[in-house]
Design a protein around this motif. Structure first.
Motif, PDB file in Angstrom:
ATOM      1  N   VAL A  18       0.752  -1.191  -0.003  1.00 37.86           N
ATOM      2  CA  VAL A  18      -0.043  -0.021   0.092  1.00 37.86           C
ATOM      3  C   VAL A  18       0.769   1.333  -0.228  1.00 37.86           C
ATOM      4  N   VAL A  19       1.873   1.111   0.872  1.00 29.77           N
ATOM      5  CA  VAL A  19       2.728   2.601   0.879  1.00 29.77           C
ATOM      6  C   VAL A  19       3.471   2.641  -0.581  1.00 29.77           C
ATOM      7  N   ALA A  20       3.851   1.578  -1.257  1.00 26.44           N
ATOM      8  CA  ALA A  20       4.403   1.564  -2.577  1.00 26.44           C
ATOM      9  C   ALA A  20       3.448   2.314  -3.165  1.00 26.44           C
ATOM     10  N   LEU A  21       2.289   1.712  -3.499  1.00 32.64           N
ATOM     11  CA  LEU A  21       1.301   2.236  -4.268  1.00 32.64           C
ATOM     12  C   LEU A  21       0.989   3.724  -4.304  1.00 32.64           C
ATOM     13  N   ILE A  22       1.049   4.138  -3.080  1.00 32.64           N
ATOM     14  CA  ILE A  22       0.566   5.351  -2.875  1.00 32.64           C
ATOM     15  C   ILE A  22       1.672   6.329  -2.970  1.00 32.64           C
ATOM     16  N   ARG A  23       2.918   6.066  -2.552  1.00 31.66           N
ATOM     17  CA  ARG A  23       4.020   6.724  -2.477  1.00 31.66           C
ATOM     18  C   ARG A  23       4.504   7.116  -3.849  1.00 31.66           C
ATOM     19  N   PHE A  24       4.552   5.728  -4.690  1.00 33.88           N
ATOM     20  CA  PHE A  24       5.443   5.649  -6.010  1.00 33.88           C
ATOM     21  C   PHE A  24       4.338   5.809  -7.286  1.00 33.88           C
ATOM     22  N   ARG A  25       3.158   6.369  -6.866  1.00 31.34           N
ATOM     23  CA  ARG A  25       2.101   6.381  -8.005  1.00 31.34           C
ATOM     24  C   ARG A  25       2.485   7.475  -9.055  1.00 31.34           C
ATOM     25  N   GLN A  26       1.741   7.522 -10.155  1.00 31.42           N
ATOM     26  CA  GLN A  26       2.239   8.501 -11.305  1.00 31.42           C
ATOM     27  C   GLN A  26       1.275   9.444 -10.870  1.00 31.42           C
ATOM     28  N   ARG A  27       2.014  10.566 -10.926  1.00 34.40           N
ATOM     29  CA  ARG A  27       1.457  11.984 -10.673  1.00 34.40           C
ATOM     30  C   ARG A  27       1.488  12.888 -12.033  1.00 34.40           C
ATOM     31  N   ALA A  28       0.899  14.000 -12.098  1.00 35.20           N
ATOM     32  CA  ALA A  28       0.925  14.972 -13.287  1.00 35.20           C
ATOM     33  C   ALA A  28       2.432  15.328 -13.180  1.00 35.20           C
ATOM     34  N   GLY A  29       3.091  15.185 -14.130  1.00 34.67           N
ATOM     35  CA  GLY A  29       4.347  15.893 -14.399  1.00 34.67           C
ATOM     36  C   GLY A  29       5.465  14.804 -13.618  1.00 34.67           C
ATOM     37  N   SER A  30       5.053  13.555 -13.224  1.00 33.37           N
ATOM     38  CA  SER A  30       6.213  12.565 -12.902  1.00 33.37           C
ATOM     39  C   SER A  30       7.107  12.381 -14.145  1.00 33.37           C
ATOM     40  N   ASP A  31       8.357  11.788 -13.528  1.00 32.77           N
ATOM     41  CA  ASP A  31       9.359  11.472 -14.499  1.00 32.77           C
ATOM     42  C   ASP A  31       8.873  10.260 -15.082  1.00 32.77           C
ATOM     43  N   ARG A  32       8.800  10.178 -16.565  1.00 30.62           N
ATOM     44  CA  ARG A  32       8.060   8.888 -17.072  1.00 30.62           C
ATOM     45  C   ARG A  32       9.415   7.945 -17.548  1.00 30.62           C
ATOM     46  N   ARG A  33      10.611   8.277 -17.240  1.00 33.30           N
ATOM     47  CA  ARG A  33      11.648   7.331 -17.711  1.00 33.30           C
ATOM     48  C   ARG A  33      11.720   6.174 -16.795  1.00 33.30           C
ATOM     49  N   LEU A  34      12.069   4.869 -17.294  1.00 29.76           N
ATOM     50  CA  LEU A  34      12.223   3.916 -16.545  1.00 29.76           C
ATOM     51  C   LEU A  34      13.366   4.179 -15.462  1.00 29.76           C
ATOM     52  N   PRO A  35      13.173   3.691 -14.382  1.00 29.64           N
ATOM     53  CA  PRO A  35      14.200   3.789 -13.260  1.00 29.64           C
ATOM     54  C   PRO A  35      15.587   2.941 -13.383  1.00 29.64           C
ATOM     55  N   PRO A  36      16.553   3.218 -13.156  1.00 27.39           N
ATOM     56  CA  PRO A  36      17.833   2.209 -13.345  1.00 27.39           C
ATOM     57  C   PRO A  36      17.705   0.976 -12.593  1.00 27.39           C
ATOM     58  N   PRO A  37      18.027   0.092 -13.234  1.00 27.22           N
ATOM     59  CA  PRO A  37      17.884  -1.301 -12.828  1.00 27.22           C
ATOM     60  C   PRO A  37      18.528  -1.610 -11.349  1.00 27.22           C
ATOM     61  N   ILE A  38      17.991  -2.205 -10.475  1.00 31.12           N
ATOM     62  CA  ILE A  38      18.771  -2.817  -9.366  1.00 31.12           C
ATOM     63  C   ILE A  38      19.088  -4.231  -9.354  1.00 31.12           C
ATOM     64  N   GLU A  39      20.576  -4.424  -9.216  1.00 26.03           N
ATOM     65  CA  GLU A  39      20.880  -5.859  -9.553  1.00 26.03           C
ATOM     66  C   GLU A  39      21.125  -6.773  -8.396  1.00 26.03           C
ATOM     67  N   GLY A  40      20.650  -6.093  -7.395  1.00 23.61           N
ATOM     68  CA  GLY A  40      20.601  -7.030  -6.153  1.00 23.61           C
ATOM     69  C   GLY A  40      20.871  -6.307  -4.763  1.00 23.61           C
ATOM     70  N   ASP A  41      20.507  -6.606  -3.657  1.00 24.04           N
ATOM     71  CA  ASP A  41      20.795  -6.208  -2.494  1.00 24.04           C
ATOM     72  C   ASP A  41      21.012  -7.112  -1.178  1.00 24.04           C
ATOM     73  N   THR A  42      22.160  -7.299  -0.918  1.00 24.20           N
ATOM     74  CA  THR A  42      22.234  -8.447  -0.117  1.00 24.20           C
ATOM     75  C   THR A  42      21.863  -8.278   1.130  1.00 24.20           C
ATOM     76  N   ARG A  43      21.669  -7.055   1.544  1.00 24.28           N
ATOM     77  CA  ARG A  43      20.851  -6.942   3.026  1.00 24.28           C
ATOM     78  C   ARG A  43      19.497  -7.351   2.944  1.00 24.28           C
ATOM     79  N   LEU A  44      18.724  -6.901   1.856  1.00 28.58           N
ATOM     80  CA  LEU A  44      17.260  -7.219   1.691  1.00 28.58           C
ATOM     81  C   LEU A  44      17.090  -8.749   1.454  1.00 28.58           C
ATOM     82  N   GLU A  45      17.973  -9.297   0.625  1.00 29.19           N
ATOM     83  CA  GLU A  45      17.648 -10.784   0.164  1.00 29.19           C
ATOM     84  C   GLU A  45      18.045 -11.612   1.598  1.00 29.19           C
TER      85      GLU A  45
END
Ligand code: CUA
Length: 341
Positions: free
Chosen positions: A68-95
């Motif tokens: 829910v947090v991700a859906l609200i915080r990162f939703r598309q807004r007017a004037g949002s940057d529409r380029r694809l974000p940089p790919p994340i290859e991995g995060d040892t801590r999260l994994e």
């Protein structure tokens, strides 16, 4: 997917349908709810259910909350940057986090489950428990109290506040012993012996059900546990042990002869009469049971007559065949069975 409109009516309808199916079981108000334990075994099983429920609800809240947090915080807004974000290859801590945390939670649940499986499946010696040999048959239960020299069917009497060790075997296919308010489900496996102990804290009648599909009569393979205070339980033992008094009326005496002549005695045992058939339920003191036909019908003369007329019509899958008895034979046999007090 652009053409598919979101139709709330469909979702509400689906939720209502699921709700009806779930509540249709009547599980929460049924007298046989495992959520209403009547003894220490069922109580320990409920503790396990509740602890896994708490863990699952916490996981759900964390995952759904992050979504829910991700859906609200990162939703598309007017004037949002529409380029694809940089790919994340991995995060040892999260994994590590999402591997270790679930592993620890599952290990904790496993410890509780395995521990109680061993505790409840332990064999208790005679000084710690009353022993009952339970044999599952298509489609009824045999209860043999080896220490008391008693054998009965479908209705298990136990003393309140005492452990009862059930020694579970099957005569044919797999069945499962389950009395939700006292504990279970333990499978009866042909060729092996399983153990389960139960204990009732309060006097009462607790209903149960075979919980392993075992053939056409599975749904009608019910059982009843009658838990009684020590003095009442002793009375029941004394009544069971009392010799079967011979029938007094002429009709019942005729029924007793027919019991042998029509072959009933080659399947059923009645202690003290010489009838010792090993196939069907033991009928000694049959009138002390409140129900017949695997606890399907109240034990009344009319139901006994209906049963004798055509057992498989009353209880589909019953192995007792239709013996095509005449009305007169049925009346005499019912009179005899009614004399088994
Ligand atoms: Cu026995 Cu299902």
């Amino acid at each position: 997917m652009a053409g598919v409109a979101f139709r709330p009516g469909k979702w509400v309808g689906g939720a209502v349908a699921i709700g009806l199916v779930v509540s249709g079981c009547g599980w929460f108000d049924a007298p046989a709810s495992m959520l209403d334990p009547a003894g220490p075994v069922a109580a320990s099983e409920l503790t396990l259910i509740n602890s896994s429920l708490v863990v699952m609800v916490c996981i759900f809240l964390v995952v759904a909350g992050a979504l829910v947090v991700a859906l609200i915080r990162f939703r598309q807004r007017a004037g949002s940057d529409r380029r694809l974000p940089p790919p994340i290859e991995g995060d040892t801590r999260l994994e590590l986090l999402w591997t270790v945390v679930p592993a620890v939670l599952i290990a904790l649940l496993a410890v509780g489950t395995v521990r109680s499986t061993f505790v409840l499946g332990a064999y208790l010696p005679a000084r710690q428990a009353l022993h009952v040999d339970v044999t599952g048959h298509q489609f009824w239960w045999d209860f043999n109290y080896r220490e008391l020299g008693l054998d009965t069917a479908n209705q298990l009497h136990i003393p309140v506040g005492q452990r009862v060790e059930l020694v579970l075997r099957s005569a044919d296919v797999m069945h499962a012993f389950w009395v939700p308010r006292l504990g279970g489900k333990t499978t009866l496996v042909p060729g092996r012996t399983n153990y389960l102990w139960i204990e009732a804290s309060q006097p009462g009648t607790y209903v149960g059900q075979c919980a392993e599909f075992c053939g056409r009569g599975h749904a009608d393979m019910r059982l009843v546990v009658v838990a009684e205070a020590a003095a009442k339980f002793q009375q029941w033992i004394n009544r069971q042990r009392a010799p079967q008094s011979p029938p007094t009326s002429a009709l019942a005496r005729q029924g007793m002869q027919l019991f042998q002549a029509r072959g009933c005695s080659s399947c059923h045992t009645i202690a003290g009469t010489g009838f010792a058939g090993p196939v069907g339920p033991n009928l000694t003191h049959l009138m002390q049971r409140t129900a017949i036909a695997g606890n399907l019908l109240p034990n009344t003369p009319a139901n006994l007559a209906a049963w004798l007329k055509d057992p498989p019509a009353v209880k589909p899958g019953a192995l007792m065949p239709n013996l095509h008895l005449s009305g007169g034979d049925i009346r005499a046999l019912v009179a005899y069975l009614r004399s088994l007090r």
